[in-house]
Each structure stands twice: as structure tokens, then as C-alpha cells.
Design an enzyme around this catalytic site. Structure first.
Site, PDB file in Angstrom:
ATOM      1  N   LYS A  78       0.822  -1.228   0.000  1.00  0.00           N
ATOM      2  CA  LYS A  78       0.000   0.000   0.000  1.00  0.00           C
ATOM      3  C   LYS A  78       0.850   1.270   0.000  1.00  0.00           C
ATOM      4  O   LYS A  78       0.742   2.099   0.904  1.00  0.00           O
ATOM      5  CB  LYS A  78      -0.960  -0.016   1.189  1.00  0.00           C
ATOM      6  CG  LYS A  78      -1.933  -1.186   1.179  1.00  0.00           C
ATOM      7  CD  LYS A  78      -2.974  -1.080   2.280  1.00  0.00           C
ATOM      8  CE  LYS A  78      -4.024  -2.155   2.201  1.00  0.00           C
ATOM      9  NZ  LYS A  78      -3.601  -3.503   2.577  1.00  0.00           N
ATOM     10  N   GLU A  83       5.583  11.695  -5.517  1.00  0.00           N
ATOM     11  CA  GLU A  83       5.756  10.968  -6.782  1.00  0.00           C
ATOM     12  C   GLU A  83       7.152  10.371  -6.986  1.00  0.00           C
ATOM     13  O   GLU A  83       7.295   9.220  -7.396  1.00  0.00           O
ATOM     14  CB  GLU A  83       5.389  11.902  -7.945  1.00  0.00           C
ATOM     15  CG  GLU A  83       3.910  12.215  -7.915  1.00  0.00           C
ATOM     16  CD  GLU A  83       3.509  13.395  -8.783  1.00  0.00           C
ATOM     17  OE1 GLU A  83       4.255  13.711  -9.734  1.00  0.00           O
ATOM     18  OE2 GLU A  83       2.455  13.983  -8.496  1.00  0.00           O
TER      19      GLU A  83
HETATM   20  O1  C5P Z   1      -8.333 -12.214   6.809  1.00  0.00           O
HETATM   21  P1  C5P Z   1      -9.029 -11.463   5.705  1.00  0.00           P
HETATM   22  O2  C5P Z   1      -9.676 -12.363   4.673  1.00  0.00           O
HETATM   23  O3  C5P Z   1      -9.944 -10.377   6.203  1.00  0.00           O
HETATM   24  O4  C5P Z   1      -7.806 -10.732   4.934  1.00  0.00           O
HETATM   25  C1  C5P Z   1      -8.025  -9.752   3.947  1.00  0.00           C
HETATM   26  C2  C5P Z   1      -6.705  -9.233   3.497  1.00  0.00           C
HETATM   27  O5  C5P Z   1      -6.900  -8.262   2.473  1.00  0.00           O
HETATM   28  C3  C5P Z   1      -5.872  -8.547   4.584  1.00  0.00           C
HETATM   29  O6  C5P Z   1      -4.525  -8.916   4.345  1.00  0.00           O
HETATM   30  C4  C5P Z   1      -6.049  -7.058   4.331  1.00  0.00           C
HETATM   31  O7  C5P Z   1      -4.870  -6.341   4.628  1.00  0.00           O
HETATM   32  C5  C5P Z   1      -6.295  -7.023   2.824  1.00  0.00           C
HETATM   33  N1  C5P Z   1      -7.074  -5.896   2.337  1.00  0.00           N
HETATM   34  C6  C5P Z   1      -8.372  -5.644   2.728  1.00  0.00           C
HETATM   35  N2  C5P Z   1      -9.077  -4.573   2.209  1.00  0.00           N
HETATM   36  C7  C5P Z   1      -8.498  -3.793   1.290  1.00  0.00           C
HETATM   37  C8  C5P Z   1      -7.172  -4.032   0.891  1.00  0.00           C
HETATM   38  C9  C5P Z   1      -6.491  -5.115   1.423  1.00  0.00           C
HETATM   39  O8  C5P Z   1      -8.907  -6.391   3.553  1.00  0.00           O
HETATM   40  N3  C5P Z   1      -9.190  -2.814   0.718  1.00  0.00           N
END
Ligand code: C5P
Length: 248
Positions: A78, A83
Site C-alpha cells: 500500500k 511521486e
Molecule cells: O483475513 P481477511 O480475509 O480479512 O484478509 C483480507 C486481506 O486483504 C488482509 O490482508 C487485508 O490487509 C487485505 N485488504 C483488505 N481490504 C483492502 C485491501 C487489502 O482487507 N481494501
């Protein structure tokens, strides 16, 4: 062949297609725990997400070891910065050979990320609105619109900046596809199979709903990694995704 007959074949193409769409989030605090999970999941999972929890624990070296095992890697760091810094940081991620990298931010930052990856195979994914945030949360962050409006706005900006895709909840996937003329890949976290506890996720969908809504990839962490039998759980989820694919 009917969809059901197709699924009964031991390792049908559609199961393989579904498997390629599953990304397992390795949210552990040590590399050895993550390695054990990869070992347990074996051939069932080909794509892994390495995120902030492992970044300072040796995430990059671990990502390289996954690549050596012929796994695909989504580096979910993330990135959000000025820039010049983004361009530089993304170029380093591209050298690693990972498949996906996440970035945050507005037009200039996103364009710099696209420049940073150059001619590499790295795909730049823009985070729209975290799936753990709801209307109240984005209001608190100072946005005067609803979640879907903000997601669509950010998806269009990402497309215009040349990003390859977005991270978005499956709840917004269909609308993003419509509003961007199918030009963006959609990677959806916040996936909860029927009966799984939501944890901190607020905008959730089942694997089947996500595929039907047009998600190109689903990211699943705890419902698989905290299951008593992670490999069996992953296999069930892949079958559910395959049955949704068969009906599209
Ligand atoms: O355990 P779970 O299924 O909730 O994991 C979801 C993963 O996706 C985590 O690693 C979280 O950091 C990531 N994530 C998210 N929402 C976002 C971007 C990334 O849950 N918008």
C-alpha cells in the site's frame, strides 16, 4: 457438458481457473508461520499475498522464496508518498518479480507508480476504499459522499492514471466494471464464505457472490489460514468459485 458434470471431473479446467483466481493473504507476524501455511496449502494454492505484517520480518526475501517455488506473489505494501519516492519504490518492487503491488493516492501518485514499474510484468493495483471501512468511517476521514461513490471515483482516477486494476469490495465490483468499461482488473478482499465470522471486515461478500459480481481475483486470509484444515477449506472455496464461474 453441463456445469455439474464439468465440476465432477477430477481436475477440470474450471477448477483450475477458479484456483488461479484465489489469492491467500499470509497475515502472519513471522516468516516461519507463513512458510508453514504455504507448506500446508501445497498445490491447492498458487497465489499468495504478502502484506505489512511481514514487511519488516523479511517480507521481500520471503516473496523471492515464494517465486522460486513457482508461486505468484501479490505485494500488498500500500505505497503512498510523493511521486519521486513512489516511482523509485515501485521500480524496486518490479525488480523482485512479483505480480501485483498496491498503491494509494490520487492521479500524480498513481501515474508515478505506473512509470516506476516501466516495462516489467508488475501490475499496479490502486486501493479504492478499504473493505474494513463503512459510511461512518469515510465520513470521519472527511469524505462527503457514500462509499460506492468514493470507490467509483477512485477507480476512474486509477484507470485514467494507467493503473491495471483496483482493490475493491465485491459489493462494488459490478458497478466498477460498468463505469470503467471493463478496463480494470478487480481484486476483492473482504471475502467471507457462508458462516465465517466477519472479524474487522465490514463490506463482505461470499466467494460465489464475488465471482458472480465480476471480481477477477479474490483475496482470502483468515477464513482459510485460521481454519482447522486450511487446505480442505481452500479446496471447498475453490469449488464454490468454480461453480459460480460455470454459471457466468
Ligand atoms: O483475513 P481477511 O480475509 O480479512 O484478509 C483480507 C486481506 O486483504 C488482509 O490482508 C487485508 O490487509 C487485505 N485488504 C483488505 N481490504 C483492502 C485491501 C487489502 O482487507 N481494501
Amino acid at each position: 457438458m453441463t456445469a455439474l458434470a464439468e465440476l465432477r471431473r477430477p481436475e477440470s479446467d474450471i477448477i483450475q481457473q477458479a484456483r488461479e483466481k484465489l489469492i491467500v493473504a499470509l497475515d502472519f507476524s513471522t516468516i516461519s508461520e507463513a512458510e508453514r501455511m504455504v507448506e500446508r496449502l501445497g498445490d491447492e494454492v498458487n497465489f499468495y499475498k504478502v502484506g505489512l505484517g511481514l514487511q519488516l520480518a523479511g517480507g521481500d526475501t520471503f516473496a523471492k522464496s515464494l517465486l522460486k517455488k513457482q508461486k505468484h506473489v501479490f505485494l500488498d505494501y500500500k505505497y503512498f508518498d510523493i511521486e519521486e519516492t513512489i516511482r523509485n519504490a515501485v521500480a524496486r518492487a518490479a525488480e523482485l518479480g512479483v505480480t501485483f503491488l498496491t498503491v494509494h493516492g490520487a492521479g500524480g501518485i498513481l501515474s508515478a507508480a505506473v512509470e516506476g514499474r516501466g516495462n516489467s510484468h508488475l501490475k499496479i493495483l490502486c486501493v479504492t476504499v478499504l473493505t474494513s471501512l463503512d459510511a461512518e468511517d469515510i465520513k470521519e476521514m472527511g469524505f462527503d459522499c457514500n462509499v460506492e461513490e468514493l470507490v467509483i471515483h477512485r477507480a476512474i482516477k486509477a484507470m485514467n492514471a494507467g493503473c491495471d486494476g483496483v482493490i475493491a469490495s465485491a459489493l462494488e465490483a459490478a458497478e466498477i466494471k460498468k463505469k470503467t468499461g471493463n478496463k480494470l482488473m478487480i481484486v476483492s478482499p473482504g471475502i467471507r464464505p457462508e458462516g465465517s465470522p466477519p472479524g474487522d471486515q465490514k463490506r463482505t461478500a461470499t466467494p460465489c457472490e464475488a465471482i458472480r459480481a465480476g471480481a477477477d481475483y479474490v483475496v482470502i486470509g483468515r477464513p482459510i489460514t485460521q481454519a482447522a484444515d486450511p487446505k480442505g477449506r481452500a479446496s471447498e472455496i475453490i469449488k464454490e468459485m468454480a461453480s459460480a464461474l460455470a454459471h457466468i
